[in-house]
Enzyme design. Structure first.
Site, PDB file in Angstrom:
ATOM      1  N   PRO A  23     -30.263 -21.270  -3.789  1.00 21.76           N
ATOM      2  CA  PRO A  23     -29.909 -22.680  -3.595  1.00 21.76           C
ATOM      3  C   PRO A  23     -28.700 -22.825  -2.668  1.00 21.76           C
ATOM      4  O   PRO A  23     -27.726 -22.080  -2.776  1.00 21.76           O
ATOM      5  CB  PRO A  23     -29.563 -23.151  -5.011  1.00 21.76           C
ATOM      6  CG  PRO A  23     -30.211 -22.162  -5.920  1.00 21.76           C
ATOM      7  CD  PRO A  23     -30.183 -20.856  -5.192  1.00 21.76           C
ATOM      8  N   CYS A  25     -26.387 -26.084  -1.106  1.00 23.82           N
ATOM      9  CA  CYS A  25     -26.154 -27.521  -1.066  1.00 23.82           C
ATOM     10  C   CYS A  25     -26.186 -28.031   0.369  1.00 23.82           C
ATOM     11  O   CYS A  25     -25.681 -27.381   1.293  1.00 23.82           O
ATOM     12  CB  CYS A  25     -24.816 -27.857  -1.698  1.00 23.82           C
ATOM     13  SG  CYS A  25     -24.777 -27.624  -3.484  1.00 23.82           S
ATOM     14  N   ALA A  57     -28.369 -27.170  -5.628  1.00 28.32           N
ATOM     15  CA  ALA A  57     -27.898 -27.717  -6.897  1.00 28.32           C
ATOM     16  C   ALA A  57     -28.231 -29.206  -6.950  1.00 28.32           C
ATOM     17  O   ALA A  57     -27.796 -29.984  -6.106  1.00 28.32           O
ATOM     18  CB  ALA A  57     -26.391 -27.510  -7.036  1.00 28.32           C
ATOM     19  N   TYR A 183     -19.004 -24.479 -12.235  1.00 25.45           N
ATOM     20  CA  TYR A 183     -19.523 -25.794 -12.616  1.00 25.45           C
ATOM     21  C   TYR A 183     -19.624 -25.897 -14.139  1.00 25.45           C
ATOM     22  O   TYR A 183     -19.239 -24.976 -14.858  1.00 25.45           O
ATOM     23  CB  TYR A 183     -20.827 -26.068 -11.881  1.00 25.45           C
ATOM     24  CG  TYR A 183     -20.612 -26.071 -10.376  1.00 25.45           C
ATOM     25  CD1 TYR A 183     -19.681 -26.946  -9.793  1.00 25.45           C
ATOM     26  CD2 TYR A 183     -21.283 -25.189  -9.540  1.00 25.45           C
ATOM     27  CE1 TYR A 183     -19.441 -26.944  -8.433  1.00 25.45           C
ATOM     28  CE2 TYR A 183     -21.043 -25.175  -8.168  1.00 25.45           C
ATOM     29  CZ  TYR A 183     -20.121 -26.053  -7.622  1.00 25.45           C
ATOM     30  OH  TYR A 183     -19.864 -26.048  -6.273  1.00 25.45           O
ATOM     31  N   ARG A 231     -28.717 -19.058 -13.534  1.00 22.80           N
ATOM     32  CA  ARG A 231     -27.790 -18.406 -12.609  1.00 22.80           C
ATOM     33  C   ARG A 231     -26.413 -18.358 -13.254  1.00 22.80           C
ATOM     34  O   ARG A 231     -25.922 -19.370 -13.759  1.00 22.80           O
ATOM     35  CB  ARG A 231     -27.705 -19.149 -11.286  1.00 22.80           C
ATOM     36  CG  ARG A 231     -26.981 -18.327 -10.212  1.00 22.80           C
ATOM     37  CD  ARG A 231     -26.943 -19.014  -8.873  1.00 22.80           C
ATOM     38  NE  ARG A 231     -26.828 -18.031  -7.794  1.00 22.80           N
ATOM     39  CZ  ARG A 231     -26.616 -18.347  -6.516  1.00 22.80           C
ATOM     40  NH1 ARG A 231     -26.504 -19.617  -6.162  1.00 22.80           N
ATOM     41  NH2 ARG A 231     -26.517 -17.408  -5.588  1.00 22.80           N
ATOM     42  N   LEU A 303     -23.912 -11.194   0.187  1.00 25.82           N
ATOM     43  CA  LEU A 303     -23.784 -10.342   1.369  1.00 25.82           C
ATOM     44  C   LEU A 303     -24.835  -9.242   1.405  1.00 25.82           C
ATOM     45  O   LEU A 303     -24.544  -8.083   1.690  1.00 25.82           O
ATOM     46  CB  LEU A 303     -22.367  -9.762   1.461  1.00 25.82           C
ATOM     47  CG  LEU A 303     -21.277 -10.751   1.894  1.00 25.82           C
ATOM     48  CD1 LEU A 303     -19.920 -10.072   1.959  1.00 25.82           C
ATOM     49  CD2 LEU A 303     -21.610 -11.386   3.248  1.00 25.82           C
ATOM     50  N   ARG A 326     -26.608 -18.007   2.985  1.00 26.49           N
ATOM     51  CA  ARG A 326     -26.144 -18.297   4.347  1.00 26.49           C
ATOM     52  C   ARG A 326     -26.882 -17.463   5.390  1.00 26.49           C
ATOM     53  O   ARG A 326     -27.157 -17.938   6.490  1.00 26.49           O
ATOM     54  CB  ARG A 326     -24.639 -18.043   4.430  1.00 26.49           C
ATOM     55  CG  ARG A 326     -23.796 -19.037   3.638  1.00 26.49           C
ATOM     56  CD  ARG A 326     -22.335 -18.603   3.620  1.00 26.49           C
ATOM     57  NE  ARG A 326     -21.491 -19.557   2.922  1.00 26.49           N
ATOM     58  CZ  ARG A 326     -21.298 -19.572   1.606  1.00 26.49           C
ATOM     59  NH1 ARG A 326     -21.930 -18.691   0.846  1.00 26.49           N
ATOM     60  NH2 ARG A 326     -20.511 -20.472   1.051  1.00 26.49           N
TER      61      ARG A 326
END
Length: 369
Positions: A23, A25, A57, A183, A231, A303, A326
């Site tokens: 996920p 955002c 999310a 969160y 997660r 990574l 990413r």
């Protein structure tokens, strides 16, 4: 066949390979509504060749958004908008699509990252009062959250369950509960952010209580065709915080509850965190949980950028799948290139079969009719 391009099952859901799009955002919604940006963004990722795509999310309540521009799934309007987007994506791709259901807790009411990303006070037009397990702000310059009372906790549990039902109606195949990155559900887990004196604070059993309640409620709310997992952040990277030992205990309990996958990340709860970034820096957390003999598949993330690196993680049994975030935004055809590098194959949309490179003949398999 490589391990990376072998199938794996998350409960009822079988993936064609072990590459998961994590996920990410997008901060591109208005009033929680999915829109054309999501069609384009998810559409391109659904053509990547990965085994699974998990949406960003997605807040179960308006006040659970990280920012005012977050995606939501809390009412008929947000459900209808997401249903349209998922239908568009699935019209052209067979890739399973999941959603990460979330509540940001004390990290809610923030500006978009490209607008600075800082906390917005309730007096800001785009801000609101944030909620948390305890009245402890995330940032020194941030607003002090309101501690959730028992009724507020019950409302959060119900909101996750209702959002899960909406997710299934919207055509999604998988639900990931966001208990990572500082969160709300992570805030309840960590002794750094949870200073409660009731049944939701103090002991490890108490701090895990909300997440277990949410998992059980979501699992009961959806049909058996939906895969439900979690997660976590396996470590706060702060002394005295949430750590791999507590994460392993949580994983074993979730396993007994019927959790169908565990996505292992880290950090995000405390500004004092000290993370030594290096390739695969979070993989040891996934490996430690795998070594605890949980039955559910474990996803490693962080990574993981090289196909040989991903293959090695799987061959050494450090995880059952690898997730990219990413990296796949930067290189949306990463799975294609990984298949070529490992001497394996992927099945692209037929519209793309003509682009198979001469130096990688055989990397494409034609889709069956």
């Amino acid at each position: 066949m490589s391990q990376l391009f072998s199938p794996v099952s998350f409960g009822p859901l079988t993936l064609s390979n072990r590459i998961v799009i994590a996920p990410m955002c997008q901060y591109s919604s208005t009033d929680g509504l999915a829109n054309d940006w999501h069609v384009q963004h998810l559409g391109q990722l659904s053509q990547s060749g990965a085994g699974l795509l998990i949406l960003e999310a997605t807040a179960v309540l308006p006040e659970g958004r990280i920012s005012y521009a977050d995606l939501g799934l809390w009412d008929d309007a947000t459900e209808a908008a997401l249903t349209d987007v998922i239908a568009s994506v699935k019209r052209w791709s067979p890739m399973p699509v999941g959603v990460q259901l979330a509540h940001a807790g004390r990290k809610a009411s923030s500006a978009r990252p490209w607008d600075g990303g800082g906390p917005l006070p309730p007096t800001d037009p785009n801000g609101w009062t944030v909620k948390a397990p305890s009245a402890l702000p995330f940032a020194a310059n941030g607003p002090t959250p309101e501690a959730l009372d028992e009724a507020g906790i019950d409302a959060v549990v119900e909101a996750f369950a209702v959002a899960a039902k909406r997710a299934e109606r919207a055509g999604l195949d998988l639900i990931e509960l966001h208990a990572a990155h500082g969160y709300l559900l992570h805030q309840f887990l960590s002794p750094l952010s949870n200073k409660r004196q009731d049944e939701y604070g103090g002991s490890l059993e108490n701090r895990m209580r909300l997440l277990i309640r949410v998992f059980d409620a979501v699992r009961a709310a959806v049909s058996d065709r939906i895969s439900v997992g979690v997660r976590i952040s396996a470590s706060d990277w702060v002394d005295g915080g949430w750590d791999i030992e507590q994460s392993t205990t949580l994983a074993q309990i979730l396993d007994l509850c019927g959790c169908q996958f565990l996505h292992v990340s880290s950090g995000g709860l405390d500004a004092r965190q000290k993370i030594a970034l290096e390739p695969g820096y979070q993989v040891p957390f996934a490996a430690a949980i795998k070594a605890a003999k949980v039955r559910m598949p474990v996803i490693a993330v962080g990574l993981i950028t090289d196909p040989a690196q991903a293959e090695s993680i799987l061959r050494h049994n450090h995880a059952d799948a690898v997730a990219l975030a990413r990296g796949i935004l930067y290189e949306p055809r990463w799975p294609w290139h990984a298949a070529a590098a490992l001497g394996d194959s992927v099945t692209p949309a037929p519209q793309y079969l003509r682009c198979e490179p001469r130096e990688a003949r055989g990397v494409f398999t034609a889709p069956t009719a």
